[in-house]
Design a protein around this motif. Sequence first.
Motif, PDB file in Angstrom:
ATOM      1  N   LYS A   1      57.087  59.059   1.653  1.00  0.00           N
ATOM      2  CA  LYS A   1      57.097  58.136   0.527  1.00  0.00           C
ATOM      3  C   LYS A   1      58.507  57.963  -0.013  1.00  0.00           C
ATOM      4  O   LYS A   1      59.353  58.836   0.115  1.00  0.00           O
ATOM      5  CB  LYS A   1      56.186  58.654  -0.580  1.00  0.00           C
ATOM      6  N   LYS A   2      58.713  56.818  -0.629  1.00  0.00           N
ATOM      7  CA  LYS A   2      60.019  56.451  -1.151  1.00  0.00           C
ATOM      8  C   LYS A   2      60.574  57.523  -2.095  1.00  0.00           C
ATOM      9  O   LYS A   2      61.748  57.897  -2.001  1.00  0.00           O
ATOM     10  CB  LYS A   2      59.895  55.103  -1.875  1.00  0.00           C
ATOM     11  N   GLU A   3      59.752  58.017  -2.992  1.00  0.00           N
ATOM     12  CA  GLU A   3      60.192  59.009  -3.976  1.00  0.00           C
ATOM     13  C   GLU A   3      60.738  60.268  -3.290  1.00  0.00           C
ATOM     14  O   GLU A   3      61.808  60.767  -3.637  1.00  0.00           O
ATOM     15  CB  GLU A   3      59.018  59.369  -4.892  1.00  0.00           C
ATOM     16  N   LYS A   4      60.018  60.768  -2.303  1.00  0.00           N
ATOM     17  CA  LYS A   4      60.463  61.966  -1.582  1.00  0.00           C
ATOM     18  C   LYS A   4      61.717  61.678  -0.769  1.00  0.00           C
ATOM     19  O   LYS A   4      62.623  62.505  -0.690  1.00  0.00           O
ATOM     20  CB  LYS A   4      59.356  62.497  -0.682  1.00  0.00           C
ATOM     21  N   ARG A   5      61.766  60.503  -0.146  1.00  0.00           N
ATOM     22  CA  ARG A   5      62.935  60.127   0.645  1.00  0.00           C
ATOM     23  C   ARG A   5      64.170  60.060  -0.254  1.00  0.00           C
ATOM     24  O   ARG A   5      65.236  60.577   0.084  1.00  0.00           O
ATOM     25  CB  ARG A   5      62.698  58.783   1.334  1.00  0.00           C
TER      26      ARG A   5
ATOM     27  N   ILE B   1      62.664  58.707   9.578  1.00  0.00           N
ATOM     28  CA  ILE B   1      63.214  57.578  10.315  1.00  0.00           C
ATOM     29  C   ILE B   1      63.200  56.340   9.416  1.00  0.00           C
ATOM     30  O   ILE B   1      62.135  55.886   8.985  1.00  0.00           O
ATOM     31  CB  ILE B   1      62.402  57.304  11.604  1.00  0.00           C
ATOM     32  N   VAL B   2      64.402  55.845   9.106  1.00  0.00           N
ATOM     33  CA  VAL B   2      64.545  54.663   8.253  1.00  0.00           C
ATOM     34  C   VAL B   2      65.642  53.775   8.828  1.00  0.00           C
ATOM     35  O   VAL B   2      66.467  54.219   9.621  1.00  0.00           O
ATOM     36  CB  VAL B   2      64.907  55.035   6.799  1.00  0.00           C
ATOM     37  N   THR B   3      65.656  52.540   8.377  1.00  0.00           N
ATOM     38  CA  THR B   3      66.704  51.610   8.805  1.00  0.00           C
ATOM     39  C   THR B   3      67.881  51.696   7.841  1.00  0.00           C
ATOM     40  O   THR B   3      67.757  52.207   6.716  1.00  0.00           O
ATOM     41  CB  THR B   3      66.180  50.165   8.813  1.00  0.00           C
TER      42      THR B   3
ATOM     43  N   SER C   1      70.353  51.359   2.373  1.00  0.00           N
ATOM     44  CA  SER C   1      71.170  50.547   1.467  1.00  0.00           C
ATOM     45  C   SER C   1      70.437  50.311   0.147  1.00  0.00           C
ATOM     46  O   SER C   1      71.023  50.446  -0.937  1.00  0.00           O
ATOM     47  CB  SER C   1      71.500  49.215   2.131  1.00  0.00           C
ATOM     48  N   ARG C   2      69.149  49.980   0.211  1.00  0.00           N
ATOM     49  CA  ARG C   2      68.351  49.787  -1.009  1.00  0.00           C
ATOM     50  C   ARG C   2      68.243  51.089  -1.793  1.00  0.00           C
ATOM     51  O   ARG C   2      68.360  51.110  -3.015  1.00  0.00           O
ATOM     52  CB  ARG C   2      66.957  49.262  -0.657  1.00  0.00           C
ATOM     53  N   ASP C   3      68.008  52.197  -1.076  1.00  0.00           N
ATOM     54  CA  ASP C   3      67.902  53.497  -1.747  1.00  0.00           C
ATOM     55  C   ASP C   3      69.206  53.845  -2.465  1.00  0.00           C
ATOM     56  O   ASP C   3      69.185  54.320  -3.608  1.00  0.00           O
ATOM     57  CB  ASP C   3      67.551  54.604  -0.745  1.00  0.00           C
ATOM     58  N   ILE C   4      70.320  53.600  -1.824  1.00  0.00           N
ATOM     59  CA  ILE C   4      71.625  53.878  -2.433  1.00  0.00           C
ATOM     60  C   ILE C   4      71.784  53.093  -3.727  1.00  0.00           C
ATOM     61  O   ILE C   4      72.218  53.623  -4.746  1.00  0.00           O
ATOM     62  CB  ILE C   4      72.769  53.567  -1.435  1.00  0.00           C
TER      63      ILE C   4
END
Length: 149
Positions: free
Chosen positions: A2-6, A35-37, A42-45
Amino acid sequence: MKKEKRQRLIRELVKEHKIDTQEKLVELLAERDVIVTQATVSRDIRELNLIRAASPQGLMIYKSSSEKPFQTDLRLKKMLKEVVIKIDYVDQLTVIKTLPGNAHVIGAILDDLDWEEKIGCICGNDTCLVISRTISDRKLLEEKLNLPF
């Protein structure tokens, strides 16, 4: 994952490693079976407010733009002494009663600390509700707050 954990993992990686490119971050995540693109990274940053700053060696690396945990801890302790009236605990919930107009300040400081013992805060005018996943997480949060109430 999940996004939060990532994103929590990304914060940890940025603290532990000198990451100079998004591709390097993608590689470090892959080493941990995430595994992410590059576009996702970039969005997470952007969402994590990470910035590129010079390391002592002159390399431009990713860092948290709001990472001042010691100062934030001091700010929290100061605000708790000045504006908190009462704190109650129910299961995995912490209810912080403040002087009028101050609950959001406590919530914002707690959000800046990014403690794993809490999922998030919901604040009104004089009440800040802090939500933990489990009762044991809430008890850890209670210890961190170390309040004399």
